[in-house]
Motif scaffolding. Structure first.
Motif, short mmCIF file in Angstrom:
data_model
loop_
_atom_site.label_atom_id
_atom_site.label_comp_id
_atom_site.label_asym_id
_atom_site.label_seq_id
_atom_site.Cartn_x
_atom_site.Cartn_y
_atom_site.Cartn_z
N ALA A 42 -14.31 7.84 -7.29
CA ALA A 42 -12.97 8.25 -6.85
C ALA A 42 -11.92 7.44 -7.61
CB ALA A 42 -12.82 8.03 -5.35
N VAL A 43 -11.03 8.14 -8.29
CA VAL A 43 -9.97 7.52 -9.07
C VAL A 43 -8.63 7.99 -8.52
CG1 VAL A 43 -8.96 7.23 -11.36
CG2 VAL A 43 -11.44 7.48 -11.11
N ALA A 44 -7.77 7.06 -8.16
CA ALA A 44 -6.42 7.40 -7.68
C ALA A 44 -5.43 7.30 -8.84
CB ALA A 44 -6.01 6.46 -6.56
N VAL A 45 -4.52 8.27 -8.91
CA VAL A 45 -3.45 8.24 -9.91
C VAL A 45 -2.13 8.13 -9.17
CG1 VAL A 45 -2.33 9.45 -11.82
CG2 VAL A 45 -4.81 9.64 -11.50
N THR A 46 -1.38 7.08 -9.45
CA THR A 46 -0.08 6.87 -8.80
C THR A 46 0.99 6.71 -9.87
OG1 THR A 46 -0.32 4.45 -8.74
CG2 THR A 46 -1.23 5.69 -6.89
N THR A 47 2.24 6.65 -9.43
CA THR A 47 3.37 6.43 -10.33
C THR A 47 4.19 5.26 -9.79
OG1 THR A 47 4.68 8.06 -9.12
CG2 THR A 47 3.49 8.82 -11.07
N PRO A 48 4.84 4.50 -10.67
CA PRO A 48 5.60 3.33 -10.22
C PRO A 48 6.72 3.67 -9.27
CG PRO A 48 5.25 3.27 -12.60
CD PRO A 48 4.83 4.63 -12.14
N ARG A 49 7.32 4.84 -9.40
CA ARG A 49 8.47 5.15 -8.56
C ARG A 49 8.09 5.67 -7.18
NH1 ARG A 49 10.18 10.32 -7.98
NH2 ARG A 49 9.07 11.97 -9.09
N ARG A 50 6.78 5.72 -6.92
CA ARG A 50 6.33 6.13 -5.59
C ARG A 50 5.47 5.02 -5.00
NH1 ARG A 50 4.49 12.24 -7.22
NH2 ARG A 50 6.56 13.11 -7.51
N GLY A 193 11.01 13.73 -4.55
CA GLY A 193 10.49 14.93 -5.20
C GLY A 193 10.70 15.00 -6.69
N GLY A 194 11.50 14.08 -7.23
CA GLY A 194 11.73 14.09 -8.66
C GLY A 194 12.73 15.12 -9.12
N THR A 195 13.34 15.87 -8.20
CA THR A 195 14.34 16.87 -8.55
C THR A 195 15.44 16.84 -7.49
OG1 THR A 195 14.79 19.24 -8.83
CG2 THR A 195 12.98 18.63 -7.38
N SER A 196 16.67 17.09 -7.92
CA SER A 196 17.80 17.10 -6.98
C SER A 196 18.09 18.49 -6.44
CB SER A 196 19.05 16.54 -7.69
OG SER A 196 18.84 15.22 -8.13
N HIS A 197 17.27 19.46 -6.78
CA HIS A 197 17.52 20.82 -6.31
C HIS A 197 17.24 20.94 -4.81
CE1 HIS A 197 17.57 21.82 -10.59
NE2 HIS A 197 18.13 22.96 -10.24
N LEU A 198 18.13 21.64 -4.12
CA LEU A 198 17.97 21.94 -2.71
C LEU A 198 17.94 23.45 -2.53
CD1 LEU A 198 20.59 19.45 -1.18
CD2 LEU A 198 18.21 19.01 -1.78
N VAL A 199 17.54 23.89 -1.35
CA VAL A 199 17.59 25.31 -1.04
C VAL A 199 18.35 25.52 0.26
CG1 VAL A 199 15.43 25.88 -2.24
CG2 VAL A 199 15.37 25.29 0.18
N LEU A 200 19.09 26.61 0.28
CA LEU A 200 19.68 27.13 1.51
C LEU A 200 18.88 28.36 1.90
CD1 LEU A 200 23.49 26.86 0.70
CD2 LEU A 200 22.25 25.52 2.40
N ARG A 201 18.43 28.41 3.13
CA ARG A 201 17.59 29.52 3.56
C ARG A 201 18.08 30.03 4.90
NH1 ARG A 201 11.75 27.65 3.86
NH2 ARG A 201 12.28 26.96 5.97
N GLU A 202 18.10 31.33 5.05
CA GLU A 202 18.56 31.89 6.32
C GLU A 202 17.72 31.36 7.47
OE1 GLU A 202 17.66 36.01 7.25
OE2 GLU A 202 16.38 36.15 5.47
N HIS A 203 18.38 31.10 8.58
CA HIS A 203 17.69 30.57 9.75
C HIS A 203 17.07 31.72 10.52
CE1 HIS A 203 16.63 28.15 13.12
NE2 HIS A 203 17.51 28.71 13.93
N LEU A 204 15.76 31.66 10.72
CA LEU A 204 15.02 32.71 11.41
C LEU A 204 14.42 32.14 12.70
CD1 LEU A 204 13.18 34.23 8.30
CD2 LEU A 204 15.26 35.08 9.42
N SER A 205 14.25 33.00 13.68
CA SER A 205 13.79 32.55 14.99
C SER A 205 12.36 32.94 15.30
CB SER A 205 14.71 33.12 16.09
OG SER A 205 14.73 34.55 16.03
N GLY A 206 11.66 33.56 14.36
CA GLY A 206 10.29 33.99 14.62
C GLY A 206 9.33 32.81 14.75
#
Length: 425
Positions: A42-50, A193-206
């Motif tokens: 078992a080999v783990a791969v990590t990054t310094p920023r995490r 997450g490494g990205t500044s992108h966000l999402v707006l999504r309609e609010h659903l009640s299901g």
């Protein structure tokens, strides 16, 4: 995306044991133990920023820190005999596919966002006329506000585009609420997450569901991979959105079949070729199942052992079977009898403490098979307000649904009357 094994390269040293790399391993996932049972290194791969990922590498024989150079990391993995790469968490999916491609394993880094980004998934499915919630992906506040004015929805959810970022969605009903939540959400998305992108999504009640699946590589280049839905879970929330219960759905129920069929189509469109995946869906009356997010990483939980005992589903073992030679088949037989499994989230008031006598009573209930992350009696228990809140979970399992329901109602009555104390008094 999980990948399948490739034959050893001619330059690999002889006598080196087979190895598998887990990228950005989650501390709760037992990949290291599952690989050890197969005699796989078992080999783990990590990054310094995490740095948070480091807590999940103590059980691994080797840890490789990826500092940005794919060539250096690839050479290190090849020297260790790595023959397969798996994402240990949704955050590890992009690096997993890049490393796999460098190692000569099946991968498609150019389309990796389809398998770990909510906005890209919504765009792709909408293009193929598959129903999805109305969604907008952007990293600019002005663009988000313009979309909000155009879409004319009464409420939207603001959340990171990248799946796996530890941030609770924010319900917004006005431009000012979007602007207020934007900066902090964007900072969290970039950090985790490494990205500044966000999402707006309609609010659903299901009602919401989680569908787990495994995909085996196509046996021939001109054939399609084989997707298998292993289990489907139904979520129950309070009126203010707090998750209180997750139920394993009957395997052959009509709803399970509908969710599974929708998931199979989604997996094809997202380009899942091998390995585990989990899809979060919502069922809206008149619209049917809609994808909220998908990630090609195994989702482990405190209920995994109960799930295996109840149904024979080994989540991590199944994931490894898709990328490594399978272990010897178990003896043929009837297998475990299918049982009902329910995960119960405790919902204490803020600052309350567990009463030790009542906690012992809960442990003694006939359907309780696991009580996870139980704090000491004098430690405050904070209410679970999102999937990222600290989890205080009780796992119930039994052959009869009525027995589970009786114990569930008893636990809720205890919560209302005497499971918690204030300030330890």
């Amino acid at each position: 995306m999980s990948v399948s094994p490739a034959p050893p390269r001619p330059g690999r040293r002889r006598g080196l044991p087979a190895a598998a790399a887990i990228v950005d391993p989650c501390p709760q996932a037992g990949y290291a133990r599952a690989l050890a049972r197969r005699n796989i290194l078992a080999v783990a791969v990590t990054t310094p920023r995490r740095p948070s990922a480091a807590g999940g590498t103590t059980a691994y024989r080797h840890t490789v820190v990826h500092s940005g150079g794919l060539g250096c990391t690839t050479r290190r993995l090849r020297s260790l005999g790595v023959r397969a790469v798996l994402a240990g968490s949704p955050r590890g999916i992009p690096l997993t596919e890049r490393l796999a491609a460098e190692l000569g394993l099946p991968a498609d880094p150019a389309t990796v966002l389809r398998r770990c980004d909510r906005g890209e998934q919504a765009r792709l499915l909408a293009r193929h006329q598959v129903g999805v919630p109305c969604t907008w992906r952007t990293d600019e506040l002005t663009s988000a506000l313009a979309w909000w004015r155009i879409c004319a929805r009464p409420a939207v959810l603001l959340l990171p585009a990248a799946v796996g970022v530890p941030a609770a969605p924010v319900l917004c009903r006005s431009s000012s609420e979007i602007s207020t939540a934007w900066r902090q959400m964007r900072r969290t998305a970039h950090l985790h997450g490494g990205t500044s992108h966000l999402v707006l999504r309609e609010h659903l009640s299901g009602r919401r569901y989680t569908v787990h699946s495994l995909t085996r590589r196509a046996p021939a280049p001109d054939e399609q991979p084989l997707h298998t839905v292993t289990d489907v879970w139904a979520h129950t929330h309070t009126a203010d959105g707090v998750l209180v219960r997750v139920d394993l759905l009957p395997r052959h129920g009509m709803l399970t079949r509908a969710l599974a069929l929708h998931t199979l189509r989604v997996l094809d469109l997202l380009g899942v070729r091998a390995g585990p995946a989990r899809c979060h869906l919502i069922y809206e009356p008149g619209r049917g199942p809609l994808l909220l997010s998908a990630a090609t990483a195994a989702d482990t939980s405190p209920a995994d052992q109960a799930l295996q005992d109840a149904t024979g589903i080994d989540r991590l073992g199944g994931a490894l079977d898709t990328v490594l030679p399978p272990t010897l088949a178990p003896p043929t037989g009837q297998g475990p009898a299918r049982r009902h499994v329910v995960r119960v989230r405790l919902a204490a008031h803020r600052g309350a403490c567990l009463a030790p006598e009542q906690l012992a009573t809960v442990r003694a209930l006939p359907t309780v098979v696991h009580l996870t992350d139980a704090p000491p009696p004098d430690m405050p228990v904070h209410q679970t307000t999102s999937v990222w809140s600290p989890v205080r979970e009780i796992v119930l399992s039994h052959a009869h649904a009525q027995a589970i329901e009786a114990d569930y109602q008893y636990i809720r009555r205890l919560e209302a009357s005497g499971m918690y104390t204030l300030d330890g008094t």
